[in-house]
Design a protein around this motif. Structure first.
Motif, mmCIF file in Angstrom:
data_model
loop_
_atom_site.group_PDB
_atom_site.id
_atom_site.type_symbol
_atom_site.label_atom_id
_atom_site.label_comp_id
_atom_site.label_asym_id
_atom_site.label_seq_id
_atom_site.Cartn_x
_atom_site.Cartn_y
_atom_site.Cartn_z
ATOM 1 N N ILE A 241 57.324 31.009 97.141
ATOM 2 C CA ILE A 241 57.444 31.145 98.405
ATOM 3 C C ILE A 241 57.179 29.552 98.810
ATOM 4 N N LEU A 242 56.062 28.812 98.351
ATOM 5 C CA LEU A 242 55.872 27.729 98.567
ATOM 6 C C LEU A 242 56.929 26.613 98.305
ATOM 7 N N ASP B 206 60.113 27.875 97.992
ATOM 8 C CA ASP B 206 61.348 28.111 98.754
ATOM 9 C C ASP B 206 61.076 27.537 100.358
ATOM 10 N N LYS B 207 59.878 27.128 100.599
ATOM 11 C CA LYS B 207 59.616 26.837 101.935
ATOM 12 C C LYS B 207 59.713 25.083 101.846
ATOM 13 N N VAL C 29 49.612 26.307 106.247
ATOM 14 C CA VAL C 29 50.695 26.622 105.319
ATOM 15 C C VAL C 29 49.978 28.068 104.774
ATOM 16 N N ASP D 143 50.899 30.654 106.939
ATOM 17 C CA ASP D 143 52.407 30.935 106.941
ATOM 18 C C ASP D 143 52.822 31.599 105.486
ATOM 19 N N VAL D 144 52.282 31.182 104.442
ATOM 20 C CA VAL D 144 52.452 32.076 103.312
ATOM 21 C C VAL D 144 51.916 33.342 103.377
ATOM 22 N N THR E 71 54.028 35.501 105.480
ATOM 23 C CA THR E 71 55.660 35.576 104.741
ATOM 24 C C THR E 71 55.403 36.816 103.823
#
Length: 355
Positions: free
Chosen positions: A264-265, A267-268, A324, A327-328, A331
């Motif tokens: 995910i990180l 991808d961000k 962050v 946010d993760v 997500t």
């Protein structure tokens, strides 16, 4: 071909007695459990039965020699009310890694996943609908052969039980960097989810809590300098806008949430590096203003935001916010509940097939 699992249902479910807004941690269990027995070199009689006590001989080898392993995972519901499993094949893979390390038989991957699906299908009404809540699933295997002697057992039980769970950590956590006790050493069982790993962590964790901290930050066994894990979680640090996490070196668990968070990180748009990290490096980054945030990752907690780390008389103030990490976490939860597209292909839908 789908594995054949026999099912015996309870006469009346207890689910209507549960207050999903107030779920005591780890003490509430669903109506049923999945069981399978290992005898004469094969797994046999896979079944789902009403949850009940298990007769155990006092000489059961798991009680004496510690051949016991487990997994942890969660079932959630999507916006249409369908139960969803998060990367169950990874849990099957890790269970068998642990089994191999502990001298135990592997469990068939397809039976592992199908057992989960059918149990979750049966217990779908036990999945809490609240944000951050889920049905915690605990697959485990132990040696139930009655024998006093140091060798690998020949009889085992594999069980899956389930427990509704609310959010684990609801506040930022403070860590105690442990410089006496260790969690694991290279060549040991730190990479496996062996029950004994967690037993050895209980006393140091209680010491840390008595000092006013929430969890232990585990350091390496030789120098007490290199960061390994935090409590039962993997750990990430954001330094100079980039993320670092301890590399797997034989003593760190291959966390499924860990590998998902890295995906995910990236991808961000963040750079993520797995490498050796010293506690002094993190302290220096905090002093220089380069340490931006840190969080632990795990199945039970999801993301746990870290506020500070104690190093003896010194304290590393990490951050008061984890934008962050938040946010993760959002997500991850959105993927698990179907609120955003599962671009990674992680989720497995549990179909309503039982009658």
């Amino acid at each position: 071909m789908k594995p054949n699992i026999s099912i015996t249902k309870v006469e009346e479910s207890r689910v209507d007695t549960i207050d999903f807004n107030n779920i005591p941690l780890g003490t509430t269990f669903t109506d049923h459990m999945f069981i399978c027995d290992y005898n004469n070199g094969t797994w046999e009689n896979p079944r789902i039965e009403p949850l009940a006590l298990i007769p155990t001989h006092p000489a059961a080898m798991a009680l004496h020699y510690g051949q016991a392993i487990f997994e942890g995972m969660k079932a959630t519901v999507d916006e249409d009310g369908n139960p969803m499993l998060f990367r169950p094949s990874k849990n099957a893979e890790r269970l068998n890694f642990s089994a191999d390390r502990m001298g135990m038989p592997s469990f068939p991957d397809d039976l592992f996943v199908e057992g989960l699906k059918q149990l979750v299908d049966l217990e779908r009404n036990w999945i809490p609908p609240q944000d951050g809540s889920a049905l915690y699933l605990r697959p485990f295997m132990y040696a139930d052969e009655p024998f006093i002697g140091m060798r690998a057992a020949t009889h085992f039980k594999f069980i899956i039980m389930a427990s509704p769970a609310g959010p684990f950590f609801t506040k930022r956590i403070k860590l105690w960097a442990e410089n006496k006790y260790i969690r694991a050493a290279s060549g040991g069982t730190g990479e496996a989810k062996a029950a004994g790993n967690y037993a050895a962590a209980i006393r140091p964790t209680e010491y840390a809590k008595a000092k006013g901290y929430d969890q232990v930050l585990w350091l390496d066994a030789v120098e007490h300098n290199y960061i390994q894990e935090v409590g039962t979680m993997n750990i990430f640090f954001k330094v100079d806008g980039k993320f670092i996490t301890p590399q797997r070196d034989g003593s760190i668990l291959d966390g499924i949430t860990r590998m998902s968070v890295m995906d995910i990180l990236r991808d961000k748009g963040f750079e993520v590096t797995e490498r050796a990290i010293t506690i002094q490096e993190i302290r220096d980054a905090a002093i220089d203003g380069r340490l931006e945030e840190a969080f632990g990752t795990g199945t039970a907690v999801g993301i746990a935001y870290i506020q500070e780390i104690a190093m003896g008389e010194k304290t590393i103030h990490v951050s008061d916010e984890s934008p962050v990490g938040l946010d993760v976490n959002n997500t991850l939860n959105a993927i698990k509940t179907g609120k955003v597209d599962d671009k990674f292909g992680w989720m497995v839908k549990v179909e309503n097939e039982l009658v």
